[in-house]
Write an enzyme that holds these catalytic residues in place. Structure first.
Site, PDB file in Angstrom:
ATOM      1  N   GLU A 440       0.839  -1.193   0.000  1.00  0.00           N
ATOM      2  CA  GLU A 440       0.000   0.000   0.000  1.00  0.00           C
ATOM      3  C   GLU A 440       0.881   1.253   0.000  1.00  0.00           C
ATOM      4  O   GLU A 440       1.770   1.402   0.836  1.00  0.00           O
ATOM      5  CB  GLU A 440      -0.940  -0.046   1.214  1.00  0.00           C
ATOM      6  N   ASP A 520      -2.752  -1.791  10.897  1.00  0.00           N
ATOM      7  CA  ASP A 520      -3.740  -0.976  11.609  1.00  0.00           C
ATOM      8  C   ASP A 520      -5.078  -1.071  10.875  1.00  0.00           C
ATOM      9  O   ASP A 520      -5.220  -1.829   9.912  1.00  0.00           O
ATOM     10  CB  ASP A 520      -3.269   0.471  11.722  1.00  0.00           C
ATOM     11  N   ASP A 522      -6.690   0.979   8.913  1.00  0.00           N
ATOM     12  CA  ASP A 522      -6.636   1.337   7.498  1.00  0.00           C
ATOM     13  C   ASP A 522      -5.980   0.242   6.667  1.00  0.00           C
ATOM     14  O   ASP A 522      -6.442  -0.100   5.591  1.00  0.00           O
ATOM     15  CB  ASP A 522      -5.825   2.626   7.320  1.00  0.00           C
TER      16      ASP A 522
END
Ligand code: 0RA
Length: 652
Positions: A440, A520, A522
């Protein structure tokens, strides 16, 4: 077990009796080659043991002799399966000279499965019988209630400890089997997953209506101090299955369309409805086995559906203004359907032996679906109109977006088109040795690029949140740059002569696909978006075991020259205790906070990292979870996250 042995032996008596239970071969082979019988000796094979025993009881229920089956996970990880059927016969088996119960429990291929004339359609994935379970159990006890008595026999690793004996009197009938999986065989784990068993029991209850299946987990107590318990029962079978599957979706029509019939001696059951989503959601079963790879029954369903809807749309003039062809896929956008057939001698084909090959089944299902659907459309013109309009909309969108689609189709990708610019490829050419990390964000992508072993590790950075495919029409998905990059980088294309949506994995460039996101909320959201895409568009990639999730650490604990990583609070606290006063703790908020060396050491180096492999226990369960997590309805999603959250406290 070869397929040959699954066929009925010649000269088998016509009715069930002690003699119809044929004793075939010894059990040593099962222990020597367990995967030949139950698929594997990991978590999946372990759970198959339960399914195998339950299947025998389901057969008894399908024969009309039993209506309740109870499965209990005991404190010691043994499992008890009890039914209220006729009880396994206990009389002396003429050929073997011992009790039929002993024959069923200790001879491979016994259990009446070879008697074609008896009602025997259910079957574990491999249909190997309860004797296999016995061979792979350190201990098993069978208790039979029959002929006014209670009979029992115990076994160790498949060998009986004493002849069948009567231990009491009872006027009930039934069979009770308790087995403890053998740790020598199941070396990875012998711990049963409640959720996995619950998923399968629920599925079995939907597939076999009016049978109560109870599941108890004595290892866990609820707030009142009672063992965890669920009871699965479906009065209407597949109709209710569809409502369950689409529970988190918005319905397009208010009915579930269903049929239950016999076509040329093949029992066929189908239930279907349409929702407002863009995904096709078909689940097919043969003898209660989920046929992931489809086959002739699914082909029959598609044929019946397409031809009947097409005919209806044409004769009502709804297609008059349409200037292009409607494809088969268009009829299935937003369709949820379950097809369940019972086949006496199923031929399973395909990579995972979950594709039905029996030719005669196609026309049976196709005819049944056509006849039923024709009547339904005739009697429910409003629904018929809504469905056809949805089909036309799907066709129109597809037509408008054919360019985007062609980009991921076989021809185009094969005839050139380079790798995506953002991909940092590896140098190794052998795909079985190659890994690709989906990372990401560009910054973490940069770190991963520096940290990796460029010989066999490739990096594909993804920009922010990738498209939620659960809410997007297909052409939007193929139009999305990140998703197209994934197809091209992987070397995966879609579309074969037979099936325009089929995936081509032959040219897969990396046999390990690793999703690497921040640890986490996200990060897990992004991982879920990627997984949703894989589940809906590259399912075989998961099914063939190519998909993994990286597990970056949460903490770095340091003191002087000593340092160590922690993956949870418990590990962190243990390190603090070990290092004593003055230990410094760094909490990683994301991959970006690690330097290249740290990322390699903790998350990418094959000799030290932990990769979690993504597997699918149950397609129908996975479908529900994805439709819930990624769909429109908020309350079920919140409930699920609260129940399963592992990061919830981190960002609180
Ligand atoms: C063969 C014959 C008969 C019952 C069964 C097998 C049987 C097997 C299992 C396995 C689990 N539960 C079961 N219940 C029954 C019945 C023969 C007769 O009574 O005529």
């Amino acid at each position: 077990m070869s397929e040959e042995q699954n066929k009925p032996l010649e000269g088998t008596p016509k009715s069930y009796s002690e003699d119809s239970i044929q004793a075939l071969e010894g059990m040593e082979h099962v222990r020597m080659r367990p995967s030949m019988y139950i698929g594997d000796v990991g978590v999946r094979g372990l759970h198959h043991l339960v399914y195998e025993v339950v299947d025998n009881s389901i057969d008894e229920a399908l024969g009309g002799y039993c209506d309740t089956i109870s499965v209990i996970i005991n404190e010691d990880n043994s499992v008890t399966v009890e039914d209220n059927g006729r009880g396994i016969p206990v009389g002396i088996h003429k050929k073997e000279g011992v009790s039929a119960l002993e024959v069923v429990m200790t001879k491979i291929g016994a259990g009446g499965k070879f008697d074609k004339d008896s009602y025997k359609v259910s079957g574990g994935l491999h249909g190997v019988g309860v004797s296999c379970v016995n061979a792979l159990s350190s201990h098993l006890k069978a208790t039979v209630y029959r002929e006014g008595k209670i009979w029992e026999q115990e076994y160790e690793r498949g060998k009986s400890l004493y002849p069948v004996r009567a231990v009491g009197e009872s006027d009930k009938t039934g069979t009770l089997v308790t087995f403890h999986p053998d740790e020598q065989i199941f070396q990875q784990t012998i711990e049963f997953s409640y959720d996995t068993l619950a998923g399968r029991m629920r599925e079995l209850a939907f597939l076999n209506k009016k049978i109560r299946i109870n599941l108890t987990d004595k290892r866990y107590l609820d707030k009142e101090g009672n063992p965890v318990f669920e009871s699965f029962y479906s009065e209407e079978g597949l109709k209710e299955f569809i409502k369950f599957l689409d529970g988190n979706r918005e319905m397009l029509i208010n009915n579930v369309i269903s049929l239950e019939t016999d076509k040329n001696d093949i029992p066929v059951e189908v239930a279907m409805t349409y929702n407002t989503s863009f995904t096709e959601n078909l689940h097919s079963y043969v003898n209660n086995i989920n046929t992931h790879e489809g086959g002739t029954h699914l082909a029959g369903f598609r044929r019946g559906l397409t031809s009947t809807l097409k005919k209806y749309a044409e004769t009502t003039g709804m297609l008059d203004k349409l200037k292009f062809e409607i494809s088969g896929d268009d009829f299935r956008e937003g369709l949820t359907a379950v097809i369940s057939v019972k086949v006496q001698e199923p031929q399973f084909e395909g990579q995972t032996k979950t594709k039905l090959g029996n030719r005669e089944v196609t026309s049976a299902v196709s005819q049944a679906v056509s006849e039923m659907l024709e009547i339904y459309l005739e009697e429910n013109p409003a629904d018929a109109k809504t469905i056809v309009q949805k089909v036309i909309l799907a066709a129109t969108a597809r037509h408008a977006a054919r360019k985007a689609r062609e980009l991921v189709q076989r021809k185009t990708v094969m005839s050139g088109g380079g790798l995506p610019g953002k991909l940092s490829d590896c140098s190794e050419q052998d795909p079985t040795k190659c890994e690709i990390f989906l990372v990401e964000g560009d910054s973490a992508g940069g770190t991963a690029k520096q940290g990796r072993d460029r010989n066999f590790q490739a990096i594909l950075p993804l920009r922010g949140k990738i498209l939620n495919v659960e809410k997007a029409m297909q052409h939007k998905v193929f139009d999305n740059e990140e998703i197209r990059n994934i197809y091209t980088a992987f070397g995966v294309t879609i579309g074969t002569e037979e099936d325009s949506k089929a995936l081509n994995l032959e040219k897969l460039r990396y046999h390990k696909v690793v999703i690497m996101c921040d640890a986490d909320v996200d990060g897990s959201h992004i991982a879920t978006l990627i997984l949703t895409f894989f589940f809906r568009y590259m399912r075989e990639l998961i099914e063939q075991g190519h998909v993994f999730i990286a597990t970056p650490p949460l903490y770095l604990v340091k003191k002087g020259s000593k340092k160590a990583y922690a993956w949870n609070d418990k590990e962190r606290d243990a390190l603090i205790a070990e290092y004593g006063q003055g230990a410094a703790i760094q909490r990683y908020k994301g991959l970006g906070e690690m330097n290249a060396e740290q990322l390699w050491d903790t998350t990418m180096d094959p000799s030290t990292r932990t990769l979690r492999q993504v597997t699918i226990d149950s397609l129908s369960e996975a479908d529900r979870v994805f439709s819930m997590l990624m769909g429109d309805e908020v309350p079920p999603r919140r409930e699920f996250i609260e129940k399963n959250a592992s990061y919830a406290n981190i960002d609180a």
